[in-house]
Design a protein around this motif. Sequence first.
Motif, short mmCIF file in Angstrom:
data_model
loop_
_atom_site.label_atom_id
_atom_site.label_comp_id
_atom_site.label_asym_id
_atom_site.label_seq_id
_atom_site.Cartn_x
_atom_site.Cartn_y
_atom_site.Cartn_z
N VAL A 49 0.83 -1.20 0.00
CA VAL A 49 0.00 0.00 0.00
C VAL A 49 0.87 1.26 0.00
O VAL A 49 0.61 2.21 -0.75
N ALA A 50 1.90 1.27 0.80
CA ALA A 50 2.78 2.45 0.87
C ALA A 50 3.40 2.75 -0.50
O ALA A 50 3.51 3.92 -0.90
N ASP A 51 3.78 1.72 -1.23
CA ASP A 51 4.36 1.92 -2.56
C ASP A 51 3.33 2.47 -3.54
O ASP A 51 3.63 3.33 -4.37
N LEU A 52 2.09 1.98 -3.47
CA LEU A 52 1.05 2.47 -4.35
C LEU A 52 0.70 3.93 -4.05
O LEU A 52 0.47 4.72 -4.97
N GLU A 54 2.77 6.15 -2.81
CA GLU A 54 3.90 6.93 -3.32
C GLU A 54 3.79 7.08 -4.84
O GLU A 54 4.05 8.16 -5.38
N LEU A 55 3.40 6.03 -5.52
CA LEU A 55 3.22 6.10 -6.97
C LEU A 55 2.15 7.12 -7.34
O LEU A 55 2.33 7.92 -8.26
N CYS A 56 1.03 7.12 -6.61
CA CYS A 56 -0.03 8.12 -6.85
C CYS A 56 0.50 9.54 -6.67
O CYS A 56 0.19 10.43 -7.46
N SER A 57 1.30 9.74 -5.65
CA SER A 57 1.89 11.05 -5.40
C SER A 57 2.80 11.47 -6.55
O SER A 57 2.75 12.61 -7.03
N LEU A 58 3.63 10.55 -7.00
CA LEU A 58 4.54 10.85 -8.11
C LEU A 58 3.78 11.15 -9.40
O LEU A 58 4.16 12.05 -10.16
N ILE A 59 2.71 10.44 -9.65
CA ILE A 59 1.89 10.70 -10.84
C ILE A 59 1.28 12.08 -10.74
O ILE A 59 1.26 12.84 -11.72
#
Length: 70
Positions: A49-52, A54-59
Amino acid sequence: MGTREGLPEDRLYFEHHDGRPASIPKHFTNLGPIDPVVFMGRGRCLFRVADLLELCSLIGVNASAHGQRA
Protein backbone atom coordinates in the motif's frame (compact mmCIF):
# COMPACT_ATOMS: atom_id res chain seq x y z
CA MET A 1 -33.05 -19.67 3.65
CA GLY A 2 -32.09 -19.77 -0.02
CA THR A 3 -30.52 -18.02 -2.98
CA ARG A 4 -31.77 -15.76 -5.75
CA GLU A 5 -30.07 -15.30 -9.06
CA GLY A 6 -30.62 -12.02 -10.78
CA LEU A 7 -29.37 -8.61 -11.61
CA PRO A 8 -27.16 -7.00 -10.60
CA GLU A 9 -25.85 -9.98 -8.61
CA ASP A 10 -26.80 -13.32 -7.14
CA ARG A 11 -27.64 -13.11 -3.43
CA LEU A 12 -27.65 -15.58 -0.56
CA TYR A 13 -30.56 -15.13 1.87
CA PHE A 14 -30.35 -16.32 5.45
CA GLU A 15 -31.82 -15.75 8.89
CA HIS A 16 -29.72 -13.39 11.03
CA HIS A 17 -28.89 -14.49 14.59
CA ASP A 18 -31.63 -12.19 15.92
CA GLY A 19 -34.23 -13.84 13.67
CA ARG A 20 -34.57 -11.21 10.97
CA PRO A 21 -33.93 -12.06 7.31
CA ALA A 22 -30.68 -10.86 5.74
CA SER A 23 -28.78 -11.31 2.49
CA ILE A 24 -25.25 -11.00 1.13
CA PRO A 25 -23.82 -11.23 -2.38
CA LYS A 26 -23.26 -14.88 -3.27
CA HIS A 27 -19.67 -14.16 -4.36
CA PHE A 28 -18.85 -13.22 -0.73
CA THR A 29 -19.23 -16.92 0.09
CA ASN A 30 -17.76 -20.15 -1.24
CA LEU A 31 -21.11 -20.95 -2.90
CA GLY A 32 -20.50 -18.80 -5.96
CA PRO A 33 -18.10 -19.34 -8.84
CA ILE A 34 -14.37 -18.99 -8.21
CA ASP A 35 -13.04 -15.54 -9.06
CA PRO A 36 -10.17 -16.12 -11.54
CA VAL A 37 -8.19 -13.13 -10.20
CA VAL A 38 -8.37 -14.43 -6.64
CA PHE A 39 -7.55 -17.96 -7.78
CA MET A 40 -4.53 -16.93 -9.87
CA GLY A 41 -3.22 -14.54 -7.19
CA ARG A 42 -3.35 -17.24 -4.48
CA GLY A 43 -3.55 -14.55 -1.77
CA ARG A 44 -0.45 -12.74 -2.94
CA CYS A 45 -0.18 -9.02 -3.60
CA LEU A 46 2.50 -7.62 -5.89
CA PHE A 47 2.50 -4.13 -4.38
CA ARG A 48 2.53 -2.72 -0.87
CA VAL A 49 0.00 0.00 0.00
CA ALA A 50 2.78 2.45 0.87
CA ASP A 51 4.36 1.92 -2.56
CA LEU A 52 1.05 2.47 -4.35
CA LEU A 53 0.42 5.69 -2.41
CA GLU A 54 3.90 6.93 -3.32
CA LEU A 55 3.22 6.10 -6.97
CA CYS A 56 -0.03 8.12 -6.85
CA SER A 57 1.89 11.05 -5.40
CA LEU A 58 4.54 10.85 -8.11
CA ILE A 59 1.89 10.70 -10.84
CA GLY A 60 0.23 13.78 -9.35
CA VAL A 61 3.51 15.71 -9.21
CA ASN A 62 4.37 14.71 -12.77
CA ALA A 63 0.91 15.67 -14.07
CA SER A 64 1.07 19.04 -12.28
CA ALA A 65 4.48 19.76 -13.77
CA HIS A 66 3.03 19.21 -17.23
CA GLY A 67 -0.17 21.19 -16.61
CA GLN A 68 -2.42 18.14 -16.55
CA ARG A 69 -4.83 16.71 -14.02
CA ALA A 70 -3.89 13.38 -12.44
